[in-house]
Design a protein around this motif. Structure first.
Motif, PDB file in Angstrom:
ATOM      1  N   VAL A  27       0.844  -1.199   0.000  1.00 48.45           N
ATOM      2  CA  VAL A  27       0.000   0.000   0.000  1.00 48.45           C
ATOM      3  C   VAL A  27       0.880   1.250   0.000  1.00 48.45           C
ATOM      4  O   VAL A  27       0.648   2.190  -0.773  1.00 48.45           O
ATOM      5  N   LYS A  75       2.254   6.952  -6.654  1.00 47.52           N
ATOM      6  CA  LYS A  75       1.268   7.950  -7.081  1.00 47.52           C
ATOM      7  C   LYS A  75       1.791   9.364  -6.800  1.00 47.52           C
ATOM      8  O   LYS A  75       1.660  10.264  -7.630  1.00 47.52           O
ATOM      9  N   TYR A  96      -4.027  -3.966  -4.611  1.00 47.47           N
ATOM     10  CA  TYR A  96      -5.193  -3.804  -5.474  1.00 47.47           C
ATOM     11  C   TYR A  96      -6.197  -2.826  -4.863  1.00 47.47           C
ATOM     12  O   TYR A  96      -6.696  -1.931  -5.533  1.00 47.47           O
ATOM     13  N   MET A  97      -6.453  -2.985  -3.587  1.00 44.81           N
ATOM     14  CA  MET A  97      -7.399  -2.097  -2.922  1.00 44.81           C
ATOM     15  C   MET A  97      -6.883  -0.653  -2.894  1.00 44.81           C
ATOM     16  O   MET A  97      -7.652   0.287  -3.108  1.00 44.81           O
ATOM     17  N   ALA A  98      -5.585  -0.478  -2.672  1.00 43.67           N
ATOM     18  CA  ALA A  98      -5.004   0.868  -2.668  1.00 43.67           C
ATOM     19  C   ALA A  98      -5.076   1.494  -4.056  1.00 43.67           C
ATOM     20  O   ALA A  98      -5.389   2.682  -4.196  1.00 43.67           O
ATOM     21  N   LEU A 141      -7.229   0.918  -6.409  1.00 43.97           N
ATOM     22  CA  LEU A 141      -8.610   1.320  -6.679  1.00 43.97           C
ATOM     23  C   LEU A 141      -8.982   2.565  -5.888  1.00 43.97           C
ATOM     24  O   LEU A 141      -9.635   3.477  -6.408  1.00 43.97           O
ATOM     25  N   ARG A 142      -8.546   2.615  -4.650  1.00 46.04           N
ATOM     26  CA  ARG A 142      -8.903   3.728  -3.767  1.00 46.04           C
ATOM     27  C   ARG A 142      -8.320   5.060  -4.231  1.00 46.04           C
ATOM     28  O   ARG A 142      -9.007   6.078  -4.225  1.00 46.04           O
ATOM     29  N   ILE A 143      -7.038   5.046  -4.629  1.00 46.43           N
ATOM     30  CA  ILE A 143      -6.409   6.304  -5.034  1.00 46.43           C
ATOM     31  C   ILE A 143      -6.363   6.474  -6.552  1.00 46.43           C
ATOM     32  O   ILE A 143      -5.765   7.416  -7.051  1.00 46.43           O
ATOM     33  N   ARG A 144      -7.001   5.560  -7.268  1.00 47.61           N
ATOM     34  CA  ARG A 144      -7.071   5.597  -8.735  1.00 47.61           C
ATOM     35  C   ARG A 144      -5.690   5.698  -9.365  1.00 47.61           C
ATOM     36  O   ARG A 144      -5.385   6.616 -10.120  1.00 47.61           O
ATOM     37  N   THR A 191      -5.048   2.270 -12.715  1.00 49.09           N
ATOM     38  CA  THR A 191      -6.307   1.578 -12.997  1.00 49.09           C
ATOM     39  C   THR A 191      -6.550   1.388 -14.493  1.00 49.09           C
ATOM     40  O   THR A 191      -7.436   0.638 -14.872  1.00 49.09           O
TER      41      THR A 191
END
Length: 95
Positions: free
Chosen positions: A17, A24, A52-54, A56-59, A62
């Motif tokens: 994460v 990013k 994967y969850m991170a 998606l969360r911070i785009r 993707t």
């Protein structure tokens, strides 16, 4: 043994994460980025779900098929290996 596995998975997912967030941040600043191979390696050693969850969360990443398809496949593979290991350790395999 179980506690070690939980600590390991927690640590590697946290690291994954943090790597995504850091990448990013570097992307926004136009700086040198974390290699995709490094990110995928973190996923492969157990950080796939957190990464994967991170993402998606911070785009982040993707639009990259390598990550949006690859990470769930890596996670599925890891679940299958864990399931087979569990079955093997508990002796539930047929003779």
């Amino acid at each position: 043994m179980r506690i070690f596995l939980l600590i390991y998975l927690g640590a590697v997912n946290l690291l994954a994460v943090l790597a995504v967030v850091w990448d990013k941040r570097k992307a926004r600043r136009g700086e040198w980025r974390i290699r995709e191979s490094t990110l995928l390696a973190l996923a492969a050693i157990g950080g796939s779900l957190g990464m994967y969850m991170a993402m998606l969360r911070i785009r982040h990443k993707t639009k990259h098929r390598k990550f949006m398809v690859g990470l769930p496949l890596i996670f599925l593979f890891q679940l299958l290996v864990a399931g087979f290991a569990f079955i093997y350790i508990h002796g539930w395999l047929p003779n």
